[in-house]
Enzyme design. Sequence first.
Site, PDB file in Angstrom:
ATOM      1  CD  GLN A  36      -2.695  -1.078   2.605  1.00  0.00           C
ATOM      2  OE1 GLN A  36      -2.293  -1.677   3.593  1.00  0.00           O
ATOM      3  NE2 GLN A  36      -3.799  -0.358   2.624  1.00  0.00           N
TER       4      GLN A  36
ATOM      5  CG  HIS B  71      -2.768   2.689  -2.103  1.00  0.00           C
ATOM      6  ND1 HIS B  71      -2.777   2.666  -0.725  1.00  0.00           N
ATOM      7  CD2 HIS B  71      -3.796   1.904  -2.501  1.00  0.00           C
ATOM      8  CE1 HIS B  71      -3.774   1.896  -0.303  1.00  0.00           C
ATOM      9  NE2 HIS B  71      -4.389   1.423  -1.373  1.00  0.00           N
TER      10      HIS B  71
END
Length: 361
Positions: free
Chosen positions: A118, A135
């Site tokens: 992430q 992300h």
Amino acid sequence: MTSALCPWLFEPPWIPFQKKSKRILFVTGAGISCSGGIPDFRSSDGLYNLVKKKHPSVVLRGKELFDAMLFKDENRTRCFYTFMAELKSLISTALPTRTHSFIRDIQERGQLMRCYTQNIDCLEESLDLPTVQLHGSMNKVKCTLCAASYDFSTDHENLFREGNAPPCPKCEEMDNERTRLGKRSLATGTLRPDIVLYNEDHPHGETIGQLQASDLKKRPDLMIVMGTSLKIPALKKFIKQAARIIHSTKTGRVIFVNRTPPTKEWEKVFDYEVQGDTDEWVRLTEIKLADEKALAAARTRLRRSLSVMKEEEDDEKENINRTRVVKRAKVKAESNTTTTQMTLTAFRVSKISKPRPAEKR
């Protein structure tokens, strides 16, 4: 099974599984990068407070700085760019942590399937890890209108720090060409960090989904989830899907390591929950991985445990057949849904629930 307490250092129950695993998945979050020079955003000297000092009249919660809706307000947009400049400055001097190096070691042993992160700090790149950035990346900036992408330069960082978004060179070039040809001007995009915010679609979402499906078909046998609070719905879904596949094998396990514990939602997903710093967990795990004598003892305990589990399963089946209370189909269904979980706090076993019955060889 009754509760038990014992020092984690002397009883690392996942070591034999980790040693034998051939297809390991990692899922990582911000917690693995803190010791590398990227502190918690919310600390007293963190990035949120730096942004507040530069834009005192704008009130923004931390999560709102990563929400695409902020672009609807000019003042909030300026806050966003200032925040991104400060974050880029930290990332530029950050180094991979012990946890990153541990994942690299797993790769060198030929056990790593992939790392899903992430994080947007790109610390995995210097170690050449097979990483999927869920992300986006702070190494690139992209245009808000066209598909142009550029390296995140010092010039971009300086403009962002003042709350300004530089125009897209490609859009400007196209506009100049239209002007030369006597055509009307079109809108010119601006540059922003190439990261995925809340309330916007991932530009590579379909590709990532295909990659996840491909990895699950290869049947991973161990998953280690580290440094994440497990808040993103799409990631939660992937972890649960992977866990079901891993648990379909007798020795498949799922490990969670984080400073804060997971919610009850994850009780049947994680076999081992370790509450603590990821680098410290890695240090202790590496000690045991290097201790062949301890590994041999751990393997012996594992074989004994599996043997006891099989005896209990055989006894249970015999009782069921004798009394004919429960149908065979129901027994099988219940057996498949039972999980093993061990919760560790400060690297100590604090709870052990009933183990999952072993499958027949």
